[in-house]
Design an enzyme around this catalytic site. Structure first.
Site, PDB file in Angstrom:
ATOM      1  N   ASP A  99       3.221  -3.211   4.295  1.00  0.00           N
ATOM      2  CA  ASP A  99       4.183  -3.667   5.312  1.00  0.00           C
ATOM      3  C   ASP A  99       4.589  -5.111   5.054  1.00  0.00           C
ATOM      4  O   ASP A  99       5.539  -5.607   5.672  1.00  0.00           O
ATOM      5  CB  ASP A  99       3.570  -3.554   6.718  1.00  0.00           C
ATOM      6  CG  ASP A  99       3.728  -2.151   7.295  1.00  0.00           C
ATOM      7  OD1 ASP A  99       4.513  -1.366   6.731  1.00  0.00           O
ATOM      8  OD2 ASP A  99       3.060  -1.846   8.300  1.00  0.00           O
ATOM      9  N   ASP A 143       4.020   8.893   7.467  1.00  0.00           N
ATOM     10  CA  ASP A 143       3.180   7.738   7.796  1.00  0.00           C
ATOM     11  C   ASP A 143       1.817   8.176   8.340  1.00  0.00           C
ATOM     12  O   ASP A 143       1.639   9.330   8.773  1.00  0.00           O
ATOM     13  CB  ASP A 143       3.919   6.875   8.839  1.00  0.00           C
ATOM     14  CG  ASP A 143       3.611   5.395   8.699  1.00  0.00           C
ATOM     15  OD1 ASP A 143       2.559   5.050   8.127  1.00  0.00           O
ATOM     16  OD2 ASP A 143       4.420   4.588   9.179  1.00  0.00           O
TER      17      ASP A 143
HETATM   18  C1  GLA Z   1       4.136   1.677   9.718  1.00  0.00           C
HETATM   19  C2  GLA Z   1       4.931   1.646   8.432  1.00  0.00           C
HETATM   20  C3  GLA Z   1       6.241   0.932   8.653  1.00  0.00           C
HETATM   21  C4  GLA Z   1       7.021   1.602   9.763  1.00  0.00           C
HETATM   22  C5  GLA Z   1       6.177   1.666  11.016  1.00  0.00           C
HETATM   23  C6  GLA Z   1       6.863   2.483  12.096  1.00  0.00           C
HETATM   24  O1  GLA Z   1       3.687   0.420  10.051  1.00  0.00           O
HETATM   25  O2  GLA Z   1       4.191   1.039   7.418  1.00  0.00           O
HETATM   26  O3  GLA Z   1       7.004   0.900   7.468  1.00  0.00           O
HETATM   27  O4  GLA Z   1       7.396   2.897   9.351  1.00  0.00           O
HETATM   28  O5  GLA Z   1       4.904   2.245  10.768  1.00  0.00           O
HETATM   29  O6  GLA Z   1       6.096   2.565  13.244  1.00  0.00           O
END
Ligand code: GLA
Length: 726
Positions: A546, A476
């Site tokens: 997301d 990420d």
């Molecule tokens: C980001 C990612 C999510 C999740 C969060 C965890 O927002 O896009 O899928 O992994 O971080 O903090």
């Protein structure tokens, strides 16, 4: 595929699968663009260029006998430069020791290489025969080598430049783009993909105008704001027909792409690394390599352009071992637990998917350091034993005992102030002297321009991967750089920051991703904020957004597919009411939309009813039937959710023996008009069996008469069809 040079006209012809690219070296030695488009015969195309008005244009430098016939301002460039009479946007802007900033790069020979060389420190497409044209400024001993590769299996050309300082004094690059390319005429539209968190890659089409149209990122990330992609299409071009040129930059940091309509009646497209907040100093003998631009062409409209990119990225960019292989079919715990989990809770999520076909469990954020919320722990890549009693191996062993693989979330480029790493090395975090830093999600970005910081990241992530049976990693990147400064770097070199960040990122990806070839890596960036071809080189799939609501996903996946293949998009079935928008959509719909990509599940499976579990198991069986199409098929976008109540994607196998159609309707309308879908991409002469209709029809019938789609009553409904050659 072939590259040839006609000595009599000094014209280079590059012939790809269905495309021809041509330019020539004019009487002054300037590389002048002639043509890019559908494959054509080799004539001397110079006669096609607009002459425009010449009366007040500057001559070429030193051209005393100038009769208004030769001016850089009216030439169509392969690489344009500043200070020689061309007032359009230039591709190169360099400063020399005397303080002057003028460049004239002229032909100095060429080579045809059998293999496409790699760019040092940066990802690029692979390829065969490659043309290198050497350009040289004799006054300043400054060179530019233009690289061109065409392909016999996809309609793209890959271009880049290597700038070299051959002088004894330093050269300061103020702008060092990857390409310039002229297009005949000025009646074009530009299409770009804008967005933000949870609304990534929305297509926007605007008319080009006299002056400069540009899109860029100044974020040291390719960004969700504007994807590093631009299409230039004819006014009449639609999804299915007309000229479409696509420009996709293989780069993950600050970039710019521009299209300028000139007085001459021509359009020039150019770009590369963003020259805003950029300088790069070249000492004697040093070179600067630009990222690669992939330029697609199709006469079959925007859809044809997309398929050209999909083929190019699948055949020549994404890891060959992974690109066409079935992906991990995972359950991710993020939306089920957020930070609030322990061993028992995770084990229960795993238990609940037994027998469904899900084969990988991914433990998301919160397993490391002192991480109970997003304010601490980033940088400390060791297990939080308070949360995971018995250590990480206990849950890994449990997952493995169920016959499943184990995956883990990392955010390697980040650091929290409340972390052991920050307490030991506050200077690892990017910041500027005497100024407080900007926070974003309580975190800072690590200074990847420094090798000691890169080494720390590589060691800590690789130690976890070496010591535990981790077979999947979600990587990420949740915030952007704000203070473009690196402690310890010389003041005159601070303008190198954004590009050096990209080089640091690619370095750690080489050492972590390529260094662990048995681990499957997925990219992510606070949703899909760093979704670019360079990331795809390392990560065969990227978390798309997301926002996992099925209705919103039809638009996000539609926009993303303009450039990126379905297999690059990670798409999950999540809970209802949806956590981002609160909407309720049927489980079938969530499955059908998520299955138009690398699919997975991300919800609290302990809440599954027996019926839910059965439904998920049969969804996965259905997915397995179409998985080869998702991984390898040609995509046809039939209904556009941005301008209708419908969405429809058809995927057709390369040999046209098989296809899949997913149709979606947003709102149910009482007494609605019949909605018909005409298939695309089938073989008109083949007969196809459609199990859902128990009918056999010719491709020509399906594509010309179409099929009425009977959606079940209710909002957010899907209907899917398979087509099997009889
Ligand atoms: C980001 C990612 C999510 C999740 C969060 C965890 O927002 O896009 O899928 O992994 O971080 O903090």
């Amino acid at each position: 595929m072939s590259i040839s040079f006609d000595k009599s006209t000094k014209t280079f012809y590059l012939d790809g699968k269905n495309v021809t690219y041509a330019f020539f070296i004019n009487s002054r030695g300037f590389a002048e663009h002639l043509y890019y488009g559908k494959k054509i015969h080799h004539d001397f195309y110079l006669y096609t260029r607009a002459t425009g008005t010449t009366s007040v244009l500057a001559s070429a430098p030193g051209d005393a006998g100038y009769k208004g016939l030769f001016s850089y301002d009216s030439m169509s460039p392969e690489l344009s430069f500043f200070g020689t009479g061309d007032y359009k946007e230039c591709a190169v802007h360099a400063g020399y020791k005397e303080g002057d900033r003028l460049t004239e790069l002229l032909f100095d020979g060429y080579e045809i290489l059998a293999e496409k060389p790699k760019i040092s420190g940066m990802p690029s497409l692979d390829g065969g025969e490659t043309l290198v044209v050497h350009l040289y400024d004799k006054v300043k001993d400054f060179g530019a080598d233009l690289y061109y590769t065409v392909y016999d299996d996809c309609d793209v050309i890959a271009r880049r430049v290597v700038y070299t300082n051959h002088a004894q004094s330093e050269v300061k690059l103020l702008r060092a783009y990857s390409f310039a390319m002229g297009l005949a005429g000025n009646k074009y539209d530009a299409i770009s993909l804008f967005g933000g968190w949870a609304k990534e890659r929305t297509p926007e089409r605007v008319a080009l105008h006299h002056g400069v149209f540009s899109i860029d990122s100044k974020q040291a990330s390719s960004s969700a704001k504007l994807n590093p992609f631009m299409a230039i299409v004819g006014k009449e071009t639609t999804e299915t027909q007309g000229d479409a040129y696509g420009f996709s930059l293989v780069y993950s940091s600050s970039y710019i792409l521009k299209a300028e309509v000139a007085t001459s009646g021509e359009t020039v497209v150019l770009g590369g690394i963003n020259d805003f907040d950029f300088t790069w100093t070249l000492s004697e003998g040093e070179s600067f390599e630009t990222p690669e631009i992939v330029i697609a062409y199709s006469e079959d409209g925007i859809g044809g352009m997309s398929r050209a990119f999909h083929d190019a990225f699948r055949e020549h960019l994404i890891d060959k071992k992974r690109v066409k292989s079935p992906r991990p079919l995972l359950i991710n715990n993020w939306e089920a637990t957020y930070f609030n989990f322990n061993y028992e809770k995770l084990a229960a999520i795993v238990d609940a998917v037994e027998g469904t076909g899900i084969d990988t469990f991914v433990l998301d954020d919160g397993w490391f350091g002192k991480r109970d919320d997003d304010s601490s722990g980033l940088g400390d890549w060791y297990v939080n034993e308070n949360k995971l009693s018995g250590g990480i191996d206990r849950i890994i062993n449990y997952v493995n005992s169920k016959g499943m693989k184990f995956g883990l979330w990392f955010e390697p480029e980040m650091i929290n102030e409340d972390s052991d790493l920050y307490r030991a090395h506050p200077d690892y975090a990017i910041g500027a002297p005497d100024r407080p830093r900007c926070y974003s999600r309580h975190q800072y970005v690590l200074d990847l321009t420094r090798s000691d910081v890169c080494d720390y990241i590589v060691n800590s992530v690789n130690t976890m991967l070496k010591n535990h049976n981790i077979e999947y990693v979600k990587w990420d990147y949740n915030r952007n750089v704000t203070e473009f400064f690196s402690f310890g770097r010389a003041p005159e070199r601070q303008g190198e920051f954004a590009h050096r960040y990209a080089l640091g990122l690619y370095d750690i990806c080489e050492r972590i991703v390529k260094g662990n070839p048995d681990v499957f890596f997925e990219g992510c960036s606070g949703g899909g904020a760093r979704f670019d071809p360079a990331i795809l080189y390392y990560f065969p799939q990227i978390w798309t957004s997301d926002d996992s609501d099925a209705e919103e996903r039809t638009r996000i996946q539609y926009g993303t597919s303009l450039v990126y293949p379905l297999s690059a998009m990670s798409c999950h079935v999540s809970a209802v009411p949806n956590h981002q928008v609160g909407r309720n959509t049927p489980l079938k719909t969530r499955g059908d939309i998520a299955h138009l990509g690398a699919t997975g599940y991300e919800l609290d499976t302990t809440k599954f009813t027996d019926d839910d579990k059965k439904a998920v198991a049969s969804q996965i069986l259905e997915y397995k039937k179409m998985e080869n199409l998702v991984l390898e098929g040609d995509l046809y976008r039939i209904d556009n959710p941005f301008d209708s109540n419908y969405f429809a994607f058809a995927i057709v196998s390369k040999d046209k023996s098989e296809a899949h159609l997913t149709c979606y309707r947003t709102l149910c309308i009482c007494n609605a008009e019949t909605h018909r879908v005409k298939m695309q991409g089938l073989d008109p002469n083949k007969q196809y069996y459609i199990p859902e209709k128990q009918m056999i029809l010719h491709g020509s019938t399906l594509m010309n008469v179409g099929m009425p789609i009977n959606f079940p009553k209710g909002d957010y409904m899907t209907v899917t069809y398979h087509f099997e050659e009889k």
